[in-house]
Design a protein around this motif. Structure first.
Motif, PDB file in Angstrom:
ATOM      1  N   GLU A  90       8.456   6.921  14.136  1.00 44.63           N
ATOM      2  CA  GLU A  90       8.676   7.771  13.232  1.00 44.63           C
ATOM      3  C   GLU A  90       8.760   7.835  12.187  1.00 44.63           C
ATOM      4  O   GLU A  90      10.023   7.851  11.790  1.00 44.63           O
ATOM      5  CB  GLU A  90       9.888   8.601  14.466  1.00 44.63           C
ATOM      6  N   ILE A  91       8.208   8.857  11.780  1.00 41.68           N
ATOM      7  CA  ILE A  91       7.665   9.319  10.282  1.00 41.68           C
ATOM      8  C   ILE A  91       7.954  10.642   9.995  1.00 41.68           C
ATOM      9  O   ILE A  91       6.504  11.578  10.368  1.00 41.68           O
ATOM     10  CB  ILE A  91       7.300   8.387   9.199  1.00 41.68           C
ATOM     11  N   THR A  92       9.046  11.526   9.318  1.00 42.75           N
ATOM     12  CA  THR A  92       8.955  13.165   9.304  1.00 42.75           C
ATOM     13  C   THR A  92       9.709  13.244   7.888  1.00 42.75           C
ATOM     14  O   THR A  92      10.251  12.330   7.538  1.00 42.75           O
ATOM     15  CB  THR A  92       9.753  13.514  10.742  1.00 42.75           C
ATOM     16  N   LYS A  93       8.686  14.545   7.618  1.00 48.51           N
ATOM     17  CA  LYS A  93       9.747  15.403   6.444  1.00 48.51           C
ATOM     18  C   LYS A  93       9.713  14.204   5.150  1.00 48.51           C
ATOM     19  O   LYS A  93      10.478  14.332   4.757  1.00 48.51           O
ATOM     20  CB  LYS A  93      10.670  15.675   6.736  1.00 48.51           C
ATOM     21  N   GLU A  94       8.644  13.507   5.581  1.00 45.35           N
ATOM     22  CA  GLU A  94       8.166  12.390   4.309  1.00 45.35           C
ATOM     23  C   GLU A  94       7.132  12.809   3.293  1.00 45.35           C
ATOM     24  O   GLU A  94       6.563  13.347   3.909  1.00 45.35           O
ATOM     25  CB  GLU A  94       8.091  11.049   4.172  1.00 45.35           C
ATOM     26  N   SER A  95       6.810  13.013   1.489  1.00 49.44           N
ATOM     27  CA  SER A  95       5.743  12.837   0.861  1.00 49.44           C
ATOM     28  C   SER A  95       4.971  12.075   1.315  1.00 49.44           C
ATOM     29  O   SER A  95       4.173  11.443   0.630  1.00 49.44           O
ATOM     30  CB  SER A  95       5.937  13.551   0.170  1.00 49.44           C
ATOM     31  N   LYS A  96       5.969  10.689   0.897  1.00 48.10           N
ATOM     32  CA  LYS A  96       4.423   9.583   1.378  1.00 48.10           C
ATOM     33  C   LYS A  96       5.686   8.256   1.707  1.00 48.10           C
ATOM     34  O   LYS A  96       6.644   8.470   2.045  1.00 48.10           O
ATOM     35  CB  LYS A  96       5.337   8.733  -0.503  1.00 48.10           C
ATOM     36  N   ILE A  97       4.853   7.484   2.008  1.00 49.62           N
ATOM     37  CA  ILE A  97       5.431   5.542   2.241  1.00 49.62           C
ATOM     38  C   ILE A  97       4.883   4.995   1.510  1.00 49.62           C
ATOM     39  O   ILE A  97       3.734   5.360   1.443  1.00 49.62           O
ATOM     40  CB  ILE A  97       4.745   5.664   3.994  1.00 49.62           C
ATOM     41  N   ASP A  98       5.644   3.536   1.560  1.00 50.32           N
ATOM     42  CA  ASP A  98       5.292   2.688   0.393  1.00 50.32           C
ATOM     43  C   ASP A  98       5.382   1.178   2.066  1.00 50.32           C
ATOM     44  O   ASP A  98       6.252   1.222   2.541  1.00 50.32           O
ATOM     45  CB  ASP A  98       6.041   2.098  -0.670  1.00 50.32           C
ATOM     46  N   ILE A  99       4.452   0.533   2.003  1.00 47.27           N
ATOM     47  CA  ILE A  99       3.710   0.042   3.456  1.00 47.27           C
ATOM     48  C   ILE A  99       3.855  -1.905   2.065  1.00 47.27           C
ATOM     49  O   ILE A  99       3.449  -1.893   1.470  1.00 47.27           O
ATOM     50  CB  ILE A  99       3.120  -0.612   4.129  1.00 47.27           C
ATOM     51  N   LYS A 100       4.451  -2.419   2.460  1.00 45.68           N
ATOM     52  CA  LYS A 100       4.559  -3.929   1.880  1.00 45.68           C
ATOM     53  C   LYS A 100       4.908  -4.288   3.009  1.00 45.68           C
ATOM     54  O   LYS A 100       5.889  -4.764   3.643  1.00 45.68           O
ATOM     55  CB  LYS A 100       6.137  -4.120   0.725  1.00 45.68           C
ATOM     56  N   LEU A 126       0.494  -1.527  -0.310  1.00 46.91           N
ATOM     57  CA  LEU A 126      -0.068   0.313   0.107  1.00 46.91           C
ATOM     58  C   LEU A 126       1.239   0.925  -0.005  1.00 46.91           C
ATOM     59  O   LEU A 126       1.743   1.434   0.456  1.00 46.91           O
ATOM     60  CB  LEU A 126      -0.963  -0.459   1.306  1.00 46.91           C
ATOM     61  N   GLU A 127       0.167   2.352  -0.698  1.00 50.43           N
ATOM     62  CA  GLU A 127       0.387   3.448  -0.410  1.00 50.43           C
ATOM     63  C   GLU A 127       0.089   4.216   0.389  1.00 50.43           C
ATOM     64  O   GLU A 127      -1.059   4.500   0.211  1.00 50.43           O
ATOM     65  CB  GLU A 127       1.111   4.214  -2.011  1.00 50.43           C
ATOM     66  N   PHE A 128       1.221   5.451   1.149  1.00 49.99           N
ATOM     67  CA  PHE A 128       0.106   6.744   1.779  1.00 49.99           C
ATOM     68  C   PHE A 128       0.795   7.428   1.765  1.00 49.99           C
ATOM     69  O   PHE A 128       1.625   8.378   1.728  1.00 49.99           O
ATOM     70  CB  PHE A 128       0.104   6.199   2.974  1.00 49.99           C
ATOM     71  N   ASN A 129      -0.012   8.608   1.064  1.00 52.95           N
ATOM     72  CA  ASN A 129       1.021  10.103   0.774  1.00 52.95           C
ATOM     73  C   ASN A 129       0.438  10.901   2.087  1.00 52.95           C
ATOM     74  O   ASN A 129      -0.229  11.323   2.575  1.00 52.95           O
ATOM     75  CB  ASN A 129      -0.206  11.156  -0.774  1.00 52.95           C
ATOM     76  N   ILE A 130       2.175  11.843   2.565  1.00 48.08           N
ATOM     77  CA  ILE A 130       1.943  12.072   3.109  1.00 48.08           C
ATOM     78  C   ILE A 130       1.446  13.766   2.680  1.00 48.08           C
ATOM     79  O   ILE A 130       1.950  14.376   2.552  1.00 48.08           O
ATOM     80  CB  ILE A 130       3.186  12.176   4.551  1.00 48.08           C
ATOM     81  N   LYS A 131       0.517  14.689   3.758  1.00 47.98           N
ATOM     82  CA  LYS A 131       0.792  16.859   2.909  1.00 47.98           C
ATOM     83  C   LYS A 131       1.930  16.528   3.769  1.00 47.98           C
ATOM     84  O   LYS A 131       2.630  15.990   4.897  1.00 47.98           O
ATOM     85  CB  LYS A 131      -0.711  16.675   3.841  1.00 47.98           C
ATOM     86  N   GLU A 132       1.745  17.915   3.441  1.00 42.89           N
ATOM     87  CA  GLU A 132       3.219  18.854   4.053  1.00 42.89           C
ATOM     88  C   GLU A 132       3.008  19.075   5.676  1.00 42.89           C
ATOM     89  O   GLU A 132       1.660  19.698   6.084  1.00 42.89           O
ATOM     90  CB  GLU A 132       3.106  20.072   3.240  1.00 42.89           C
ATOM     91  N   LYS A 133       3.862  18.943   5.950  1.00 43.29           N
ATOM     92  CA  LYS A 133       3.587  19.312   7.654  1.00 43.29           C
ATOM     93  C   LYS A 133       2.756  18.431   8.365  1.00 43.29           C
ATOM     94  O   LYS A 133       2.146  19.178   9.532  1.00 43.29           O
ATOM     95  CB  LYS A 133       3.249  20.640   7.961  1.00 43.29           C
ATOM     96  N   ARG A 134       3.063  17.172   8.185  1.00 41.32           N
ATOM     97  CA  ARG A 134       2.096  16.412   8.904  1.00 41.32           C
ATOM     98  C   ARG A 134       3.262  15.137   8.897  1.00 41.32           C
ATOM     99  O   ARG A 134       4.610  15.155   8.248  1.00 41.32           O
ATOM    100  CB  ARG A 134       0.800  15.594   8.021  1.00 41.32           C
ATOM    101  N   GLN A 135       2.721  14.516   9.688  1.00 34.10           N
ATOM    102  CA  GLN A 135       3.697  13.062  10.438  1.00 34.10           C
ATOM    103  C   GLN A 135       3.206  11.963  10.730  1.00 34.10           C
ATOM    104  O   GLN A 135       1.657  12.345  11.555  1.00 34.10           O
ATOM    105  CB  GLN A 135       4.646  13.873  11.843  1.00 34.10           C
ATOM    106  N   ILE A 136       4.039  10.294  10.698  1.00 31.41           N
ATOM    107  CA  ILE A 136       2.884   9.947  11.375  1.00 31.41           C
ATOM    108  C   ILE A 136       3.965   8.737  12.667  1.00 31.41           C
ATOM    109  O   ILE A 136       5.106   8.425  12.371  1.00 31.41           O
ATOM    110  CB  ILE A 136       2.919   9.128   9.778  1.00 31.41           C
ATOM    111  N   TYR A 137       3.257   8.359  12.982  1.00 27.74           N
ATOM    112  CA  TYR A 137       3.775   7.374  14.099  1.00 27.74           C
ATOM    113  C   TYR A 137       3.318   5.954  13.990  1.00 27.74           C
ATOM    114  O   TYR A 137       1.671   5.773  13.799  1.00 27.74           O
ATOM    115  CB  TYR A 137       3.393   7.310  15.658  1.00 27.74           C
TER     116      TYR A 137
END
Length: 234
Positions: free
Chosen positions: A209-219, A176-187
């Protein structure tokens, strides 16, 4: 930036009836360098053994999400709510100016595993909220399911803070892919199985901890069950 947090490096506790893994400073795990991640203040991966539980205790000015991984939890609170929740069910509580509750595993032979997640509210003394929701496993099979959002968004569970909780159960080799909006972060929490996030491997009970990324690719390397919390940058 991806910061992998291995389960072996988290705080732990074993009280006999309760085994806990602390993602952030909590209880006897004191770490002034690991207090919170944005508005995420507590994430405890708890195993409550049969006939064990949390006696009546208070909460104030905190939004609490309980994600039931396995077993059953029985809840009772000072607002008059009483119910038992099972795997796939999610409980939410916004404590406002104060609430008392208890949580028990009343089973005689089966452990309860849950993620206990505390979110800082946008301001103090907001009106109290309580509820639960049962999600079907097929809702998150090989896709992302938004289970919690703010009241301005559209998830089945809505709290005050500007956060989004997503869960998925990915079959082996699915991605799966998830696009991260600007100035957002993920745990990100790997609940069961093994995944890679942008190529970095997470095993069961690991986090990231996921910061300063525009997208995550989860496999999914194996069958994979995970949860992540998307929020404003700290």
């Amino acid at each position: 930036m991806l910061k992998r947090i291995k389960k072996e490096n988290m705080g732990t506790s074993n009280l006999g009836w309760l085994e806990s893994r602390f993602h952030f400073s909590f209880a006897e795990y004191r770490n002034p360098n690991n207090i919170q991640f944005g508005v995420l203040r507590v994430l405890n991966d708890d195993i409550v053994h049969p006939q064990g539980g949390f006696d009546t205790h208070p909460h104030q000015n905190m939004e609490i999400i309980s994600y039931i991984v396995d077993g059953e939890i029985t809840h009772k609170d000072s607002m008059g709510n009483s119910e038992t929740l099972k795997r796939g069910e999610v409980q939410y509580l916004s404590a406002g100016d104060g609430i008392y509750h208890s949580e028990y595993n009343k089973s005689k032979d089966k452990d309860l595993r849950l993620l206990q997640i505390w979110i800082l509210p946008p301001k103090n003394n907001l009106p109290k909220l309580y509820g639960s929701y049962k999600f079907k496993e097929e809702q998150s099979e090989n896709k992302l399911l938004n289970i919690v959002s703010s009241k301005e968004e559209n998830a089945s569970i809505q709290i005050y803070q500007d956060v989004n909780f997503y869960v998925s159960r990915l079959k082996k080799h699915k991605n799966l892919e998830f696009n991260i909006k600007e100035k957002r972060q993920i745990y990100f929490v790997q609940i069961e199985g093994i995944s890679t996030i942008n190529g970095l491997e997470l095993k069961e009970s690991d986090a990231m901890e996921i910061t300063k990324e525009s997208k995550i690719d989860i496999k999914a390397i194996t069958s994979s069950h995970f949860l992540f919390i998307e929020m404003k940058e700290a």
